[in-house]
Design an enzyme around this catalytic site. Structure first.
Site, mmCIF file in Angstrom:
data_model
loop_
_atom_site.group_PDB
_atom_site.id
_atom_site.type_symbol
_atom_site.label_atom_id
_atom_site.label_comp_id
_atom_site.label_asym_id
_atom_site.label_seq_id
_atom_site.Cartn_x
_atom_site.Cartn_y
_atom_site.Cartn_z
ATOM 1 N N HIS A 1 11.290 12.781 1.127
ATOM 2 C CA HIS A 1 11.817 13.647 -0.015
ATOM 3 C C HIS A 1 11.793 15.409 1.394
ATOM 4 O O HIS A 1 11.448 15.635 1.916
ATOM 5 C CB HIS A 1 10.896 14.502 -1.389
ATOM 6 C CG HIS A 1 10.029 12.871 -1.313
ATOM 7 N ND1 HIS A 1 10.882 12.454 -2.650
ATOM 8 C CD2 HIS A 1 9.324 12.058 -1.020
ATOM 9 C CE1 HIS A 1 10.371 11.624 -3.698
ATOM 10 N NE2 HIS A 1 9.300 10.986 -2.189
ATOM 11 N N GLU B 1 2.602 3.980 -6.152
ATOM 12 C CA GLU B 1 1.992 4.598 -5.935
ATOM 13 C C GLU B 1 0.435 5.385 -6.474
ATOM 14 O O GLU B 1 -0.436 4.559 -6.255
ATOM 15 C CB GLU B 1 2.563 6.044 -6.038
ATOM 16 C CG GLU B 1 2.227 7.187 -4.377
ATOM 17 C CD GLU B 1 2.992 8.375 -4.768
ATOM 18 O OE1 GLU B 1 3.770 8.869 -5.916
ATOM 19 O OE2 GLU B 1 2.621 9.214 -4.293
ATOM 20 N N ASP C 1 6.420 10.677 3.981
ATOM 21 C CA ASP C 1 7.191 11.088 2.074
ATOM 22 C C ASP C 1 7.829 12.714 2.531
ATOM 23 O O ASP C 1 8.287 12.700 1.802
ATOM 24 C CB ASP C 1 5.586 10.677 1.590
ATOM 25 C CG ASP C 1 5.995 10.319 0.242
ATOM 26 O OD1 ASP C 1 6.999 11.189 0.045
ATOM 27 O OD2 ASP C 1 4.664 10.350 -0.498
HETATM 28 N N1 ADE Z 1 7.860 13.535 -5.436
HETATM 29 C C1 ADE Z 1 7.750 14.142 -3.716
HETATM 30 N N2 ADE Z 1 7.009 13.439 -2.968
HETATM 31 C C2 ADE Z 1 6.769 12.597 -4.218
HETATM 32 C C3 ADE Z 1 5.465 11.506 -3.896
HETATM 33 N N3 ADE Z 1 4.751 11.093 -3.228
HETATM 34 N N4 ADE Z 1 5.822 10.267 -5.358
HETATM 35 C C4 ADE Z 1 5.549 10.966 -6.184
HETATM 36 N N5 ADE Z 1 7.188 11.917 -6.321
HETATM 37 C C5 ADE Z 1 7.889 12.075 -5.519
HETATM 38 ZN ZN ZN Z 2 8.237 10.129 -2.080
#
Ligand code: ADE
Ligand code: ZN
EC number: 3.5.4.2
Length: 346
Positions: free
Chosen positions: A27, A208, A286
């Site tokens: 991200h 997740e 991430d």
């Molecule tokens: N936005 C940024 N990192 C994230 C993550 N690990 N899970 C969900 N949304 C996110």
């Molecule tokens: Zn993510």
């Protein structure tokens, strides 16, 4: 699979650093380092609820996904101009190149910015300029994936898509991120159906923190091509068989999982289980500015903690190219570069 001769454990970190790789789950707002947050806050005259870089870093003690997201969205509030978006992405791309990343597919969260009055065009133009510069100056190919925030409504996702369509040539696909539990994929089935008609690539965060059921609905209702995270899938044997048979890649983020308490320790991460089941698992960072490491840190720390081998390093790098949204020729070229790097190292 290219067979890899055993490599002494002390040489493994160097191999992991040197091997060519793709990053598919980053991200861009999560690459914003505290120093850059303070620099942008100063130049844009944005007030921050933290007195210093050190105080902000001390707040990075997360207990779950939501505790991270609250701070992550606050950090992104300093991004105002095209230059800000360019500078953030350029800083990441330089770090990625230093980690021998040859190709990156980068998430961005437009709703975090449009909600504050920043135009979609400002966001996409700034990020896209950095991607073009990365190809020219670093030989790194980079493309953008627009993520819908799943804690917001379907109507807001449709509005976001509409706002982005005049800039359709600047992103290759869409994803789904933010607070997972309570916001199942099916909430966005119609948005993803529209994106599919438009020829966009489709991915979604699922499994997740959320249950395997969310991975099933991301596959069957959203029709995604990759699952972001997906580590909860090991709780469902039938799902594991489906992911392996259909070669659905998982973009796994070990340091993120550690920092957000998805696993109690890196040594207990299930990456080995995913690989042993024949899944197309990949390693990714991430939100590297928040989770204590960029891509090579994820590789070296995970290998040190779990005892994965050089053969598994090769597999993860090969998976990263296979799972990417580049053409068959480029995939072959990257795979050849990967084999050459391993041959030179042995
Ligand atoms: N936005 C940024 N990192 C994230 C993550 N690990 N899970 C969900 N949304 C996110
Ligand atoms: Zn993510």
């Amino acid at each position: 699979m290219t067979p890899v001769p055993p490599i002494a454990a002390e040489r493994l970190p160097e191999l992991l650093r040197r091997m060519p790789k793709a990053e598919l789950h980053i991200h861009i707002e999560g690459s914003l380092e505290p120093e850059l947050i303070f620099e942008m806050a100063r130049r844009n005259r944005v007030a921050l609820p933290y007195a210093s870089v050190e105080e902000l870093r001390r707040a990075y003690a997360f207990t779950n996904l939501q505790s991270f997201l609250d701070i992550y969205y606050a950090g992104a509030s300093v991004l105002i101009t095209e230059r800000d978006f360019h500078d953030m992405a350029w800083a990441y791309l330089q770090k990625a190149r230093a980690d021998n990343v040859l190709h990156a597919e980068i998430f961005f969260d437009p709703q975090t910015h449009t909600a504050r009055g920043v135009a979609m065009e400002t966001v996409l133009n700034g990020l896209h300029q950095a991607c073009v510069r990365a190809q020219a100056d670093l030989g790194l190919s980079a493309s953008l994936i627009l993520c819908f925030l799943r804690h917001l409504s379907e109507a807001e996702a449709f509005e976001t898509l509409e706002a982005a369509l005049p800039l359709r040539d600047k992103f290759i696909g869409v994803g789904l991120d933010s607070s997972e539990v309570g916001h199942p994929p099916e909430k966005f089935a119609r948005v993803f159906a529209r994106c599919r008609e438009l020829g966009l690539h489709l991915v979604a965060h699922a499994g997740e923190e959320g249950p395997p059921a969310y991975v099933w609905t991301a596959l069957d209702l959203l029709k995604v091509e990759r699952i972001d995270h997906g580590v909860q899938s090991t709780k469902d044997a039938q799902l594991m068989r489906r992911l392996a048979q259909d070669r659905i890649p998982l973009t796994v983020c070990p340091l993120s999982n550690l920092k957000l308490c998805v696993f109690p320790a890196l040594g207990q991460h299930n990456l080995r289980e995913l690989l042993d089941a024949g899944l197309v698992a990949t390693v990714n960072s991430d939100d590297p500015a928040y989770f204590g490491g960029y891509l090579n840190d994820n590789f070296t720390q995970t290998f040190a903690a779990t005892g994965l081998s050089a053969q598994q390093a090769w597999q993860l790098a090969a998976n990263s190219f296979e799972a990417s949204f580049i053409g068959a020729d480029a995939k072959r070229r990257y795979r050849d570069q990967l084999d050459a790097a391993f041959a030179a190292f042995a």
